[in-house]
Design an enzyme around this catalytic site. Sequence first.
Site, short mmCIF file in Angstrom:
data_model
loop_
_atom_site.label_atom_id
_atom_site.label_comp_id
_atom_site.label_asym_id
_atom_site.label_seq_id
_atom_site.Cartn_x
_atom_site.Cartn_y
_atom_site.Cartn_z
N LYS A 19 0.86 -1.12 0.21
CA LYS A 19 -0.14 -0.18 -0.40
C LYS A 19 0.50 1.19 0.29
CE LYS A 19 -4.05 -2.63 1.69
NZ LYS A 19 -4.25 -3.05 3.01
N GLN A 75 -4.44 -2.05 9.53
CA GLN A 75 -5.03 -2.65 9.01
C GLN A 75 -5.48 -4.40 9.65
OE1 GLN A 75 -2.95 -3.81 5.29
NE2 GLN A 75 -3.85 -5.50 5.72
N ASP A 86 -11.33 2.48 2.91
CA ASP A 86 -11.67 0.50 3.39
C ASP A 86 -13.15 1.15 2.58
OD1 ASP A 86 -9.36 -0.75 3.62
OD2 ASP A 86 -9.38 -0.66 5.68
#
Length: 294
Positions: free
Chosen positions: A63, A107, A130
């Site tokens: 990422k 995460q 997200d």
Amino acid sequence: MKFKRGLVKRKMAKIIDGKTISLDIKNEVKQIAENLVEKGVKPCLAVILVGQNPASQVYVRNKKTACEYCGIKSLSYELDESISEKELLDLIDKLNENKECNGILVQLPLPKHIDENKVLLRISPEKDVDGFHPYNVGLLSIGKAELKACTPAGCIELIKRSGVDISGKNCVVVGRSNIVGKPVSMLLLAENGTVTICHSKTKDIKAVCKEADILVAAVGIPNFIKGDMVKEGVVVIDVGINRLENGKLCGDVDFEEVEKKASYITPVPGGVGPMTIAMLMKNCIVACKNQNNI
Ligand code: NAD
């Protein structure tokens, strides 16, 4: 056309190349990021990793690399496994307040002593890149989402950029998880697909799948979708990422069998996988533009 005896007419599906499509999207993002910088705004993503999970470390590294490629600043927080839930929530509060930071990514999975739901709820919906916050999930279900869950949004891009029209098609999604099955179903519905969702309690999955013009598999079982479960010409999106005993990656679709009947199919690896990060980059830009009224 006549075939010589002994020769079998073998149809091959077109492979939907997620690597190329995701690169196109990252290049589009890069261009928009450059335009934003010219206007004095640098898009910025905060990435939070708790603990030493090797798979999570790889995801986070990928990422950050994608951010660098796209011209998005990344703020990195690598926290000890023993961090308390309160300390993590305090960090999120700070990042919610931080005007420089446009997106916050935590995460998953988190260590057991931290309530994931509580953490995801704490992220300000406009920084929820997200697309997991119930506010954004709600917007998705009324067809108004701006920050869409990345993997499901990536599936839709793969279908559309292959030139396949979703409108009016029978779309079957196998799997009803909150991160893939449900949101991808909502997105297909928003594209005017006629959507059926199958799951572990569905009776006669084969019969349902055989009706699919577009089939999305998000089951988490290697090679679950067999050749005799699909009809000729089906478009297949395989979200599954399963590691076999021999170390190889494989999808939820039996590629060898299904490819013979499908018109389009995504491979694993190299299909849906690379799209998730590309859509994350896109969400960072959307969040940045919204926060700066651009
Ligand atoms: P999950 O385990 O949360 O959900 C699986 C779903 O499949 C459940 O809704 C369940 O009802 C259904 N299911 C399980 N067994 C079934 C059966 N026998 N028949 C019919 N349905 C059944 O998994 P998930 O998080 O949705 O992930 C699904 C797959 O996609 C996994 O392989 C995962 O690794 C992969 N994945 C890939 C990406 C990516 O970036 N490409 C992102 C997320 C998940």
